[in-house]
Design a protein around this motif. Structure first.
Motif, PDB file in Angstrom:
ATOM      1  N   ARG A   1       0.844  -1.187   0.000  1.00 19.93           N
ATOM      2  CA  ARG A   1       0.000   0.000   0.000  1.00 19.93           C
ATOM      3  C   ARG A   1       0.884   1.243   0.000  1.00 19.93           C
ATOM      4  O   ARG A   1       1.891   1.302   0.711  1.00 19.93           O
ATOM      5  CB  ARG A   1      -0.928   0.007   1.205  1.00 19.93           C
ATOM      6  CG  ARG A   1      -2.018  -1.045   1.166  1.00 19.93           C
ATOM      7  CD  ARG A   1      -3.004  -0.825   2.307  1.00 19.93           C
ATOM      8  NE  ARG A   1      -2.335  -0.879   3.601  1.00 19.93           N
ATOM      9  CZ  ARG A   1      -2.851  -0.396   4.728  1.00 19.93           C
ATOM     10  NH1 ARG A   1      -4.022   0.195   4.721  1.00 19.93           N
ATOM     11  NH2 ARG A   1      -2.183  -0.506   5.868  1.00 19.93           N
TER      12      ARG A   1
ATOM     13  N   GLN B   1      -5.676  -1.442  -3.083  1.00 17.40           N
ATOM     14  CA  GLN B   1      -5.689  -1.560  -1.638  1.00 17.40           C
ATOM     15  C   GLN B   1      -6.246  -2.931  -1.261  1.00 17.40           C
ATOM     16  O   GLN B   1      -7.190  -3.401  -1.895  1.00 17.40           O
ATOM     17  CB  GLN B   1      -6.557  -0.469  -0.990  1.00 17.40           C
ATOM     18  CG  GLN B   1      -6.039   0.937  -1.163  1.00 17.40           C
ATOM     19  CD  GLN B   1      -6.865   1.945  -0.400  1.00 17.40           C
ATOM     20  OE1 GLN B   1      -7.482   1.606   0.609  1.00 17.40           O
ATOM     21  NE2 GLN B   1      -6.884   3.176  -0.857  1.00 17.40           N
TER      22      GLN B   1
ATOM     23  N   THR C   1       1.236   1.469  -7.677  1.00 17.62           N
ATOM     24  CA  THR C   1      -0.082   0.951  -7.996  1.00 17.62           C
ATOM     25  C   THR C   1      -1.112   1.480  -6.995  1.00 17.62           C
ATOM     26  O   THR C   1      -0.770   1.862  -5.875  1.00 17.62           O
ATOM     27  CB  THR C   1      -0.071  -0.580  -7.969  1.00 17.62           C
ATOM     28  OG1 THR C   1       0.340  -1.033  -6.666  1.00 17.62           O
ATOM     29  CG2 THR C   1       0.897  -1.134  -9.013  1.00 17.62           C
ATOM     30  N   THR C   2      -2.363   1.504  -7.420  1.00 16.71           N
ATOM     31  CA  THR C   2      -3.418   2.106  -6.608  1.00 16.71           C
ATOM     32  C   THR C   2      -4.283   1.071  -5.908  1.00 16.71           C
ATOM     33  O   THR C   2      -5.304   1.430  -5.314  1.00 16.71           O
ATOM     34  CB  THR C   2      -4.316   2.993  -7.493  1.00 16.71           C
ATOM     35  OG1 THR C   2      -4.843   2.211  -8.574  1.00 16.71           O
ATOM     36  CG2 THR C   2      -3.518   4.157  -8.057  1.00 16.71           C
TER      37      THR C   2
ATOM     38  N   ASP D   1      -8.961   1.929  -7.111  1.00 16.84           N
ATOM     39  CA  ASP D   1      -9.015   3.355  -6.808  1.00 16.84           C
ATOM     40  C   ASP D   1     -10.071   4.080  -7.637  1.00 16.84           C
ATOM     41  O   ASP D   1     -10.403   5.222  -7.357  1.00 16.84           O
ATOM     42  CB  ASP D   1      -7.641   3.987  -7.039  1.00 16.84           C
ATOM     43  CG  ASP D   1      -7.569   5.404  -6.501  1.00 16.84           C
ATOM     44  OD1 ASP D   1      -7.920   5.610  -5.338  1.00 16.84           O
ATOM     45  OD2 ASP D   1      -7.163   6.310  -7.265  1.00 16.84           O
TER      46      ASP D   1
END
Length: 286
Positions: A60, A260, A257-258, A170
């Motif tokens: 993250r 989660q 990278t987005t 995201d």
């Protein structure tokens, strides 16, 4: 009369002109992070100050203040250090440490216990933010509220099932953009969702328990399932790359990278009990 000056190997006083050699950026094959250093900086949309973005051990991203601070002036809960491009949430025993930008951002409530040194630094950042706003060099962007979309549309932040885990995107699937760097040292404009590649399937899957999480009520949620695709295709989605850059292993990432890691307890607002398109042919219930 027009004078033509041709470059020479010496200055006007006869001293030699030293031309520094060009340096090329390379990513070590054993590096845990394939992100180039110049791609880890950004600007806070709330205060306009520079932030350094690093991945955590769980991949993250976290935004850190670009300058190091003395360890004794930072509370233990806010101390971070870098190792091989990865940010770790504790100090490394040295006299210096890093601190999250959220703890210093003048547009946010401090995320940890403050100290006189941190309060003085927050005031300096607040004065600079006000100066940027008054001169027209910065316009703060307020955080967008998380409003649940209509049940007949695609979720604004869908949950994707891949590589034996669930991840929260995201943005919409069609807006997830490749993070690789092009030959012009710019971010790739291609989306990860490619019409020529195998597509996932919207399914209704139970919310939990999943991956050692706490058990929840036995309810179903809409998940974009990629688990039946080949491992290479799932890894392409996880590394957030388009098909072209997924084949170029030497290409570095220009940003983090987005994804989660999905947690139904923290991401309850993004749980949808209905499928985006109930009449679609590739939708099925798990």
């Amino acid at each position: 009369m027009c004078l033509n000056h041709t470059p020479t190997s010496r200055h006007w006083d006869g001293s030699p002109r030293a031309t520094p050699p060009r340096r090329f950026l390379h990513v070590a094959a054993h590096s845990p992070s394939r992100l180039l250093r110049h791609g880890q900086s950004g600007i806070c949309r709330r205060c306009g100050h520079r932030i350094d973005i690093y991945p955590r051990p769980d991949q993250r991203p976290i935004a850190l203040h670009p300058a190091e601070l003395t360890t004794h002036s930072v509370p233990a809960a806010c101390r971070w250090h870098l190792s091989s491009g990865i940010a770790h949430p504790h100090d490394d025993g040295s006299d210096w440490c890093r601190i999250p930008h959220a703890a210093l951002c003048p547009a946010r409530t401090p995320s940890c216990q403050t100290s006189p040194r941190l309060n003085a630094l927050r005031r300096q950042l607040a004065v600079r933010t006000r100066r940027l706003i008054d001169t027209g060099h910065f316009t703060p962007t307020p955080p967008a509220p998380d409003t649940p979309p209509a049940a007949t549309h695609h979720p604004s932040r869908p949950v994707v099932n891949m590589l034996l885990g669930r991840y929260l995107a995201d943005g919409p699937l069609q807006h997830i953009r490749c993070v690789a760097q092009t030959r012009h040292r710019q971010r790739c404009p291609q989306p990860v969702l490619n019409p020529d590649s195998p597509a996932g399937t919207w399914r209704l899957l139970p919310t939990g328990p999943h991956r050692c999480q706490l058990p929840l009520a036995d309810t179903l949620m809409a998940v974009y399932d990629l688990s039946f695709l080949p491992h290479t295709e799932q890894r392409r989605w996880r590394t957030q790359r388009c098909p072209t850059h997924a084949a170029l292993t030497a290409a570095a990432d220009l940003t983090v990278t987005t994804w989660q890691i999905f947690d139904p307890l923290r991401h309850g607002a993004h749980i949808h009990a209905r499928l985006p398109h109930p009449t679609a042919g590739r939708i099925r219930q798990g």
